[in-house]
Design a protein around this motif. Structure first.
Motif, mmCIF file in Angstrom:
data_model
loop_
_atom_site.group_PDB
_atom_site.id
_atom_site.type_symbol
_atom_site.label_atom_id
_atom_site.label_comp_id
_atom_site.label_asym_id
_atom_site.label_seq_id
_atom_site.Cartn_x
_atom_site.Cartn_y
_atom_site.Cartn_z
ATOM 1 N N ARG A 42 0.794 -1.184 0.092
ATOM 2 C CA ARG A 42 0.021 0.059 -0.139
ATOM 3 C C ARG A 42 0.928 1.217 -0.084
ATOM 4 O O ARG A 42 2.033 1.495 0.664
ATOM 5 C CB ARG A 42 -0.827 0.109 1.402
ATOM 6 N N ASP A 70 0.725 5.475 0.469
ATOM 7 C CA ASP A 70 0.004 6.646 0.606
ATOM 8 C C ASP A 70 0.344 7.838 -0.268
ATOM 9 O O ASP A 70 1.399 7.875 -0.965
ATOM 10 C CB ASP A 70 -0.177 6.745 2.006
ATOM 11 N N GLU A 71 -0.570 8.742 -0.080
ATOM 12 C CA GLU A 71 -0.110 10.069 -0.830
ATOM 13 C C GLU A 71 1.171 10.571 -0.690
ATOM 14 O O GLU A 71 1.610 11.400 -1.467
ATOM 15 C CB GLU A 71 -1.283 11.127 -0.401
ATOM 16 N N ASP A 89 -8.555 -1.908 -3.309
ATOM 17 C CA ASP A 89 -8.468 -0.643 -4.187
ATOM 18 C C ASP A 89 -9.817 -0.228 -4.287
ATOM 19 O O ASP A 89 -10.063 1.023 -4.686
ATOM 20 C CB ASP A 89 -7.722 -1.103 -5.510
ATOM 21 N N GLY A 126 -12.431 3.139 -2.121
ATOM 22 C CA GLY A 126 -12.520 4.535 -2.493
ATOM 23 C C GLY A 126 -11.416 5.256 -1.781
ATOM 24 O O GLY A 126 -11.425 6.360 -1.780
ATOM 25 N N SER A 127 -10.658 4.539 -1.386
ATOM 26 C CA SER A 127 -9.363 5.322 -0.299
ATOM 27 C C SER A 127 -8.549 6.109 -1.494
ATOM 28 O O SER A 127 -8.432 5.591 -2.668
ATOM 29 C CB SER A 127 -8.594 4.612 0.356
ATOM 30 N N ARG A 128 -7.603 6.924 -0.831
ATOM 31 C CA ARG A 128 -6.598 7.474 -1.853
ATOM 32 C C ARG A 128 -5.227 6.677 -1.785
ATOM 33 O O ARG A 128 -4.397 7.063 -2.379
ATOM 34 C CB ARG A 128 -6.400 8.882 -1.331
ATOM 35 N N GLN A 129 -5.297 5.441 -1.260
ATOM 36 C CA GLN A 129 -4.256 4.436 -1.312
ATOM 37 C C GLN A 129 -3.897 3.986 -2.745
ATOM 38 O O GLN A 129 -4.967 3.726 -3.427
ATOM 39 C CB GLN A 129 -4.074 3.706 0.007
ATOM 40 N N LEU A 130 -2.839 3.674 -3.091
ATOM 41 C CA LEU A 130 -2.425 2.622 -4.158
ATOM 42 C C LEU A 130 -2.191 1.488 -3.670
ATOM 43 O O LEU A 130 -1.295 1.329 -3.047
ATOM 44 C CB LEU A 130 -1.555 3.457 -4.858
#
Length: 59
Positions: free
Chosen positions: A14, A16-17, A41, A44-48
């Motif tokens: 994972r 993060d931003e 994924d 709906g989070s902003r993690q990749l």
């Protein structure tokens, strides 16, 4: 390798931003790791979430 001798060469990572990376889990097959990454994924989070093989750019 885990304590029971199973080889788990595929990682779900994972990111993060801020570019921080965390190992989420280890899996025996790429397909299994990709299923987990895809499931995470969709939250709906902003993690990749990415899948990487141990020994290929990972520690």
């Amino acid at each position: 390798m885990t304590d029971n001798g199973a080889v788990l060469p595929w990682l779900v990572i994972r990111q993060d931003e801020g570019g921080n990376r965390y190992r989420v889990g280890r899996y025996a097959t790429r397909a299994e790791a990709e299923r987990v990454a895809d499931r995470l994924d969709t939250r709906g989070s902003r993690q990749l979430y990415v899948v990487e093989q141990v020994g290929r750019g990972t520690a």
